[in-house]
Design a protein around this motif. Sequence first.
Motif, PDB file in Angstrom:
ATOM      1  N   TYR A   1      59.757   1.105 -49.372  1.00 11.58           N
ATOM      2  CA  TYR A   1      58.529   1.815 -49.010  1.00 11.58           C
ATOM      3  C   TYR A   1      57.338   0.887 -49.253  1.00 11.58           C
ATOM      4  O   TYR A   1      57.403  -0.039 -50.075  1.00 11.58           O
ATOM      5  CB  TYR A   1      58.382   3.139 -49.769  1.00 11.58           C
ATOM      6  CG  TYR A   1      58.323   3.040 -51.278  1.00 11.58           C
ATOM      7  CD1 TYR A   1      57.114   2.773 -51.947  1.00 11.58           C
ATOM      8  CD2 TYR A   1      59.457   3.266 -52.057  1.00 11.58           C
ATOM      9  CE1 TYR A   1      57.059   2.704 -53.327  1.00 11.58           C
ATOM     10  CE2 TYR A   1      59.412   3.195 -53.442  1.00 11.58           C
ATOM     11  CZ  TYR A   1      58.207   2.924 -54.069  1.00 11.58           C
ATOM     12  OH  TYR A   1      58.142   2.851 -55.438  1.00 11.58           O
TER      13      TYR A   1
ATOM     14  N   TYR B   1      56.888   8.236 -53.425  1.00  6.23           N
ATOM     15  CA  TYR B   1      56.351   7.851 -52.116  1.00  6.23           C
ATOM     16  C   TYR B   1      56.226   9.095 -51.244  1.00  6.23           C
ATOM     17  O   TYR B   1      56.843  10.126 -51.504  1.00  6.23           O
ATOM     18  CB  TYR B   1      57.233   6.801 -51.438  1.00  6.23           C
ATOM     19  CG  TYR B   1      58.673   7.205 -51.284  1.00  6.23           C
ATOM     20  CD1 TYR B   1      59.113   7.935 -50.179  1.00  6.23           C
ATOM     21  CD2 TYR B   1      59.613   6.849 -52.246  1.00  6.23           C
ATOM     22  CE1 TYR B   1      60.443   8.307 -50.040  1.00  6.23           C
ATOM     23  CE2 TYR B   1      60.948   7.219 -52.119  1.00  6.23           C
ATOM     24  CZ  TYR B   1      61.355   7.945 -51.018  1.00  6.23           C
ATOM     25  OH  TYR B   1      62.665   8.330 -50.893  1.00  6.23           O
TER      26      TYR B   1
ATOM     27  N   SER C   1      54.080  -0.504 -50.730  1.00  3.49           N
ATOM     28  CA  SER C   1      53.490  -0.358 -52.059  1.00  3.49           C
ATOM     29  C   SER C   1      52.649  -1.599 -52.363  1.00  3.49           C
ATOM     30  O   SER C   1      52.249  -2.334 -51.467  1.00  3.49           O
ATOM     31  CB  SER C   1      54.593  -0.153 -53.107  1.00  3.49           C
ATOM     32  OG  SER C   1      54.042   0.204 -54.364  1.00  3.49           O
TER      33      SER C   1
ATOM     34  N   ALA D   1      53.892   4.464 -50.754  1.00  7.16           N
ATOM     35  CA  ALA D   1      53.754   4.842 -52.158  1.00  7.16           C
ATOM     36  C   ALA D   1      52.574   5.777 -52.338  1.00  7.16           C
ATOM     37  O   ALA D   1      51.520   5.606 -51.720  1.00  7.16           O
ATOM     38  CB  ALA D   1      53.563   3.592 -53.018  1.00  7.16           C
TER      39      ALA D   1
END
Length: 205
Positions: A74, A125, A76, A138
């Motif tokens: 994800y 997330y 971030s 996130a």
Amino acid sequence: MKFIAFQQAFRNSGVIELHEVQKAFPNFHVRRLSNWQEKDYIQKIINRFYRWTDQPVTEQLAFYTANRIYRDSYISLWSALSYYGLIPEGVYQTYSVSTHKTKSFETPIGEMIYKHIKPALFFGYRIERWENKPILMAEPEKAILDTLYLNPHWRDAADIDGLRLNWPVLVDIAQAAIIEEYAAFYNNQRVTDLSHYIIQQMTNA
């Protein structure tokens, strides 16, 4: 196979994956992709992944592509912090965390950088939408904690101050209680101490 059939099947795909093409067209010949690249219809991102060349290169496309080419990841770190307006700098790479090994890819739409985290930390997330496609992003609290955790040379308040976090924005979009709750999962005293400093600054902002 004619290009028009391929186009109709995948025109709305932000990223075209070879596996999905072969699933849709079992007799598909990979050399077609080379031919269509030569005609500038599509562009290779990395092996097995392609994009439409007439599609504008945007931050959302980069984020969606990052999710697709390296699964179990994800957005971030610096990318998420910039997305939320928490840091002043522009970010020209796309940063993600992943349960897979640390890796990076040079692509035509920018460098994709993935930092490894253990599976127990793969949480925090949300799903953002781009042209009705999901992007795993996130939460602001998790983006901050991932950044603390994956920069082990950060030790004190001066390191946090060097981030130049936009405290009013952070107070508006994040919750101190969630930062404290999430920080416990890292089981890392340095992350706990730095997160406490951030919470204190949020209280004073």
